[in-house]
Enzyme design. Sequence first.
Site, short mmCIF file in Angstrom:
data_model
loop_
_atom_site.label_atom_id
_atom_site.label_comp_id
_atom_site.label_asym_id
_atom_site.label_seq_id
_atom_site.Cartn_x
_atom_site.Cartn_y
_atom_site.Cartn_z
N HIS A 1 2.97 1.79 2.22
CA HIS A 1 2.66 0.39 2.50
C HIS A 1 3.48 -0.02 3.73
O HIS A 1 4.43 0.67 4.12
CB HIS A 1 2.97 -0.48 1.27
N ASN B 1 -1.40 -1.42 2.31
CA ASN B 1 -1.25 -0.05 2.82
C ASN B 1 -1.27 -0.09 4.33
O ASN B 1 -1.82 -0.99 4.95
CB ASN B 1 -2.44 0.80 2.40
N HIS C 1 1.69 8.03 0.83
CA HIS C 1 1.00 6.74 0.63
C HIS C 1 1.99 5.63 0.99
O HIS C 1 2.85 5.27 0.19
CB HIS C 1 0.58 6.70 -0.86
N CYS D 1 0.43 -5.33 -3.42
CA CYS D 1 0.56 -4.83 -4.79
C CYS D 1 0.92 -5.99 -5.70
O CYS D 1 1.98 -6.59 -5.53
CB CYS D 1 1.61 -3.73 -4.88
N ARG E 1 -10.16 0.03 -3.19
CA ARG E 1 -9.40 -0.07 -4.44
C ARG E 1 -8.03 -0.73 -4.18
O ARG E 1 -7.81 -1.88 -4.51
CB ARG E 1 -9.21 1.33 -5.05
N ASP E 2 -7.13 -0.04 -3.53
CA ASP E 2 -5.76 -0.56 -3.36
C ASP E 2 -5.77 -1.79 -2.48
O ASP E 2 -4.98 -2.72 -2.67
CB ASP E 2 -4.88 0.53 -2.75
#
Lengths: 301, 301
Positions: B210, B250, B208, B241, B16-17
């Site tokens: 990055h 990430n 979380h 992002c 996903r990310d």
Amino acid sequence: MGRWSEFVQIKEVGPRDGLQNEKQWLSTSDKVHWINTLSESGLTEIEYSSFVHPKWVPALADAHEVGRRIKRYPNVRYSALIPNMKGLELALDAGIDGASVFMSSSETHNQKNINKSIDETYPVLEEVIHEAKEAGKHVTGYVSTVFDCPYEGKVNPEQVLRVCDRLLDAGVDDLSLGDTIGTAVPAQVDQLLGKMLKNFPGEKLIMHFHDTRGMAIANIMRSMEHGIARFDSSIGGLGGCPFAPGAAGNVATNDVLYLLNGLGIKTGIDENKLQEAALYIQSKLGKSLPSKSLAYVASQS
Amino acid sequence: MGRWSEFVQIKEVGPRDGLQNEKQWLSTSDKVHWINTLSESGLTEIEYSSFVHPKWVPALADAHEVGRRIKRYPNVRYSALIPNMKGLELALDAGIDGASVFMSSSETHNQKNINKSIDETYPVLEEVIHEAKEAGKHVTGYVSTVFDCPYEGKVNPEQVLRVCDRLLDAGVDDLSLGDTIGTAVPAQVDQLLGKMLKNFPGEKLIMHFHDTRGMAIANIMRSMEHGIARFDSSIGGLGGCPFAPGAAGNVATNDVLYLLNGLGIKTGIDENKLQEAALYIQSKLGKSLPSKSLAYVASQS
């Protein structure tokens, strides 16, 4: 473990540890320009080259000429890697403020790297250390593979301590402890520094992390929690180790500076000037260097 | 601050990310194969896609089909990013164990990312949270830009706390606190977690990070010293992002696992299977991913 120091000293090793592994030739003029730019950044120590025989490190075959041609800034200590008396003579002639001698704390890596056993290495270094001190130079002892050896695996901190003791007895001013293959995690930093700091004052110790697995910044952070305030790093993360298979370069000076600035720790280093030096060497080598902070800044301009 | 937990849970957010920022289309079959490989690695949670409208995240336009086609391993929680009730309906139909709702703790980033003010966002999320809980799903609240905002600079921990309070009141099971642009250093982790842990139990918090500046592993290490034992990461470091200029992906699951294994912390994850999943997506996307541990292993094979 506690609060970190207010000031941290970074020794820039890019022109030596960074460049020594490069296949392509960087001209003497380019090296000189690059080192001069680094000098203008506020760094207080730069290891400008290596006086190891050019057969072993062809990328730095012009060490003597580089030493002769770089501008000497009064606040910068210019040091070089010195393997033996012949190297020291050349280095003294080229001009150094500091001599860096080196050996490994693991027998096999020492043998592969300098073709001698650990016991055979001491007398060679002791003569260099003695002569360099006689000549009024600062002497740093690099100790490699202090955590893991690519041939022997985990290195016993007792063995590191033995090598460090012997080098200090021989007269080195300080010790740079190298995670040569970049495998350590913070628990290993705890284990080694726990032992070392029972034996030596923290001021004598410099930590030297390669970033093969991306752990270097965490290891520096951890070292600072033990009170260590001196680190080696390479601009842009340039480098590798020809005698340690698969090892990546030193931690990037740019990333270390990002960390220290973020923590409010003083370094005296001008980030913009450092970027200039990083972008210069990156363009001369024609490839992206691994520093994330550098990549970020480059992507924004 | 003390000793870290014996077990750490990693949530894999690469599908996903990681993938949401990719320009090139990865076929549904490739996604399904990749997610199945990740499932076999021992990961206990995988965020498999996003039900944000494909206009905004075209790379994940096949979220529903991916959800239908992936194999469901009994020990894995399959979650997806859910923006609103329409997304939740689709996700429930495709099959999810967990719903991840999201908002920012900075007003401007929230506005740019989801086109609503923070106050306008709450009721939308509250309805999703309520319905997802009614359907018996686990709900995680992502809170973005908890350290720095690309538009507003430093974010006040009080503001993060307000958003977290409201989401917990609405019924989320846990909170994932995002360093969306990857700028934080460990001192900021201290500041934020110091505040958060006075208000919520650590079990509710997921960090979380990055890795834009290369600080993520150090920040994870620091978070663990505060007792945090849950982290989001993306295989190979895939990602970025789209609404946070210059942000990198990430932190790489591979690098986090290297750290945790080195510290003797259990994760239940098979390193070799994880490498297989990383090499697979790397070859499908035809580019090197940023993970240093992955690059090292790839260089050795």
